[in-house]
Write an enzyme that holds these catalytic residues in place. Structure first.
Site, PDB file in Angstrom:
ATOM      1  N   HIS A 196       0.809  -1.214   0.000  1.00  0.00           N
ATOM      2  CA  HIS A 196       0.000   0.000   0.000  1.00  0.00           C
ATOM      3  C   HIS A 196       0.845   1.269   0.000  1.00  0.00           C
ATOM      4  CE1 HIS A 196      -3.006  -3.048   0.550  1.00  0.00           C
ATOM      5  NE2 HIS A 196      -3.746  -2.214  -0.146  1.00  0.00           N
ATOM      6  N   GLU A 441      -8.930 -12.611  -7.481  1.00  0.00           N
ATOM      7  CA  GLU A 441      -7.556 -12.451  -6.969  1.00  0.00           C
ATOM      8  C   GLU A 441      -7.050 -13.710  -6.281  1.00  0.00           C
ATOM      9  OE1 GLU A 441      -7.578  -9.127  -4.231  1.00  0.00           O
ATOM     10  OE2 GLU A 441      -9.508  -9.704  -3.395  1.00  0.00           O
ATOM     11  N   ASP A 465      -2.979  -9.127  -5.721  1.00  0.00           N
ATOM     12  CA  ASP A 465      -3.054 -10.351  -4.933  1.00  0.00           C
ATOM     13  C   ASP A 465      -2.959 -11.589  -5.813  1.00  0.00           C
ATOM     14  OD1 ASP A 465      -3.215  -9.771  -2.149  1.00  0.00           O
ATOM     15  OD2 ASP A 465      -5.121  -8.788  -2.533  1.00  0.00           O
ATOM     16  N   CYS A 512      -8.374  -4.191 -11.804  1.00  0.00           N
ATOM     17  CA  CYS A 512      -8.226  -3.081 -10.850  1.00  0.00           C
ATOM     18  C   CYS A 512      -6.902  -3.145 -10.090  1.00  0.00           C
ATOM     19  CB  CYS A 512      -9.400  -3.040  -9.866  1.00  0.00           C
ATOM     20  SG  CYS A 512      -9.518  -4.515  -8.842  1.00  0.00           S
TER      21      CYS A 512
HETATM   22  C1  PEP Z   1      -5.541  -6.393  -5.886  1.00  0.00           C
HETATM   23  O1  PEP Z   1      -5.298  -7.285  -5.087  1.00  0.00           O
HETATM   24  O2  PEP Z   1      -5.107  -6.368  -7.048  1.00  0.00           O
HETATM   25  C2  PEP Z   1      -6.382  -5.252  -5.482  1.00  0.00           C
HETATM   26  C3  PEP Z   1      -6.805  -4.375  -6.348  1.00  0.00           C
HETATM   27  O3  PEP Z   1      -6.660  -5.113  -4.172  1.00  0.00           O
HETATM   28  P1  PEP Z   1      -5.651  -4.577  -3.009  1.00  0.00           P
HETATM   29  O4  PEP Z   1      -4.421  -4.056  -3.677  1.00  0.00           O
HETATM   30  O5  PEP Z   1      -6.404  -3.539  -2.270  1.00  0.00           O
HETATM   31  O6  PEP Z   1      -5.418  -5.824  -2.224  1.00  0.00           O
HETATM   32 MG    MG Z   2      -6.480  -7.506  -3.291  1.00  0.00          MG
END
Ligand code: PEP
Ligand code: MG
Length: 607
Positions: A196, A441, A465, A512
């Site tokens: 993050h 994912e 993920d 995403c």
């Molecule tokens: C992902 O896992 O690609 C996703 C968009 O979710 P996050 O990065 O919030 O786990």
């Molecule tokens: Mg994710």
């Protein structure tokens, strides 16, 4: 001196190092000669802690609003207002007794007493307030112990202009405090390219390197640091480079600004391929605070609203009403498009103080995402109701994270149905046609995509993920980050399988994860049949350029070559070469992805 790591956010940074110390480890107990001295130390540490909390509260409020400041206010009460809260008084008395009568050090006494209370509040899990209080107590205890040891606060809210923050790791709660207007670069020892901190850095266009082993030992406060995030994978960090090099750094940075200006011309144009296929470009958002930047960047839709950030910023679980207002605000801000609200996705690296999860050996394989929501219906149901209610005010879609198969999907769908029935009975408006989808994912979802597609309206592939689970490589672990291969052919093969299953069931597919905004990957994803790409607002202009200058025919051929590749390196070279050739349409000479992002390789060998 040179260090290397991974590019988490591309670009060149030049600035002065600020070291962010990791949270203090627990000091052991020691016998003390004079309890009186220890008591004096304790009270002076308490005073410093209160002053720090006061300062923190003020500056968080200024930058992030009173919502975040509330967290610090409640901590300050614990440390300061002993008379107001009986348990605080009792706690302090216990600490003093341990020092006075059992010759404990102040650090040891604080640790033992606070731990007991943290445990006590954590166990009272019927009440969210108690759980939040437990997390606050833990934070306060850490602060008091640090002040007892006379160590400076690791404060990211008060940085000199032009800082390169160097840290072992940065958690979402640390980055909430980051004074982003003064940070020009981020270097962390831990963390992966999809962590993050990487997402935050990219969204703020701050160059960042993660997995830079030894950074904390090699870099000192105020060292001059050049961060070269140009390779798209390997980041180079140079400490106190020679003056001659700094001139080159500045001129390369100017070149990059010129390239980005060219790409900016595409912002806001229709996103249709050169042979007429419409591709939806949307943005990833963490909170309503991101709405203005998304709108300024020309976003019409939100492909991923990470609802957990609403929970991360609060010491209590936000009420249905608070959530409804936030989701409604987002729905109304994008009247020409849609907003995909992903239900709470905590656990793993996203720990929310108000929803503590017992410690796990493998948090990414543990109680996270939909699993946690299904285990906590008293949190999940109000969120589902809030999202449904927001659907009466715009085009809202609901997305369920971490679905691994039909059983948990059906359980979640039943909960959505319960929420619908409740709202109907209460006469509260919602869109009965609101689309429901899942984040793909978990690898099992790739294999079960047909069965899952029959039960939902859309898929959005979470490549962050999906990559870590497919390749068994922790997205946060810098030590094994070379195994976290975002261009691995296995990732593209999985995407193709998901798209084909969705097409059989007449469902649409988006991406995403970080790959969705990646300029190398975008043409290949279009060729694979992905029709929605969600990214950071800053990536929209370049993505628009890529969509408009790509034909579906060419993209399909590119996707086939990617799928036929043997390795991540082969895919990266293939996509990199395509980008270089394409860039010649915009620039008098082709620009490599490396030049777009960083310094040239020869420069490193020259100095
Ligand atoms: C992902 O896992 O690609 C996703 C968009 O979710 P996050 O990065 O919030 O786990
Ligand atoms: Mg994710």
């Amino acid at each position: 001196m040179h260090l290397t790591g991974l590019v988490a956010s591309p670009g060149i940074a030049l600035g002065q190092a600020v070291l962010f110390a990791p949270p203090l480890t627990v000091p052991g107990n020691r016998n003390v000669a004079t309890p009186q001295e220890e008591l004096l130390r304790l009270h002076s540490a308490l005073e410093s802690s209160i002053a720090e909390l006061e300062r923190l509260q003020g500056c968080v409020k200024e930058r992030l609003g009173s919502h975040f400041a509330h967290i610090f206010r409640s901590q300050q009460t614990i440390a300061e207002d002993e008379a107001m809260l009986a348990e605080d008084e009792a706690m302090l008395a216990e600490v003093e007794t341990m020092i006075r009568e059992r010759s404990f050090s102040a650090e040891g006494a604080v640790q033992i007493v606070f731990d007991q209370y943290v445990q006590l509040f954590a166990e009272l899990d019927a009440d969210d307030h108690n759980r939040a209080r437990s997390a606050d107590l833990e934070d306060v205890a850490k602060r008091i112990r640090r002040n007892l040891l006379g160590l400076p606060a690791a404060d990211l809210s008060d940085l000199p202009q032009g800082s390169v923050v160097v840290a072992r790791d940065l958690y979402p709660s640390d980055t909430a405090m980051l004074d982003t207007s003064r940070v020009v670069g981020i270097v962390t020892e831990r963390g992966g390219v999809s962590s993050h901190v990487a997402i935050l850095a990219k969204s703020l266009k701050i160059p960042a390197a993660v997995g830079v082993s030894g950074a904390m030992a090699a870099i000192a406060f105020h060292d001059q640091v050049v961060l070269d995030g140009g390779d798209r994978e390997i980041a180079r960090v140079m400490v106190n480079p020679p003056r001659r090099m700094l001139q080159h750094v500045r001129s390369r940075k100017a070149l990059q600004v010129a390239w980005r200006t060219k790409v900016e011309d595409f912002r806001g144009l229709d996103t249709v391929t050169s042979d007429g296929v419409e591709i939806t470009l949307s943005v990833n958002m963490g909170s309503t605070r991101d709405i203005p930047s998304a709108c300024t960047a020309g976003a019409r839709s939100v492909g991923l609203y990470r609802s957990e950030f609403l929970f991360l910023g609060s010491s209590r679980v936000p009420s249905e009403e608070t959530q409804f207002q936030a989701y409604r605000q987002a729905a109304e801000a994008f009247p020409r498009g849609f907003v995909i609200i992903r239900t709470l996705d905590v656990g793993g690296d996203k720990q929310v103080p108000s929803i503590p999860v017992s410690s796990e050996d493998n948090p990414f394989l543990g109680n996270r995402g939909i699993r946690l929501c299904l285990a906590r219906p008293e949190i999940f149901l109000p969120q589902l109701r809030a999202i449904l209610r927001a659907s009466a005010f715009g085009s809202v879609k609901l997305m369920l994270p971490l679905i691994g198969g039909v059983p948990e999907l059906e359980e979640a769908l039943e909960m959505i149905e319960t929420a619908r029935q409740q709202l109907e009975r209460e006469g509260k408006p919602f869109d009965p046609e609101m689309e429901v989808g899942i984040t793909v994912e978990v690898p099992s979802a790739v294999w079960m995509a047909d069965a899952l597609a029959r039960r939902v309206d859309f898929f959005s592939i979470g490549t962050n993920d999906l990559t870590q689970y497919l390749l068994a490589a922790d997205r946060l672990n810098g030590d094994i980050s070379r195994y976290y291969r975002m261009y691995d052919p296995a990732v593209f093969l999985a995407i193709r399988q998901v798209v084909q299953a969705a097409q059989r069931q007449r469902r649409w597919v988006g991406v995403c994860g970080e790959l969705g905004g990646d300029p190398l990957a975008i043409p290949a994803l279009i060729g694979l049949g992905v029709r929605e790409l969600s990214m950071l607002p800053g990536q929209l202009a370049e993505a628009t350029w890529l969509v408009r200058t790509t034909s579906l025919h060419e993209a399909s051929g590119l996707a086939e070559s990617v799928l036929a590749s043997d390795s991540h390196g082969e895919v990266r070279d293939l996509l990199g070469e395509r980008y270089r050739l394409k860039s010649a349409e915009l620039s008098p000479r082709p620009v490599t992805i490396h030049e777009r992002n960083g310094l040239c390789n020869q420069l490193h060998s020259r100095f």
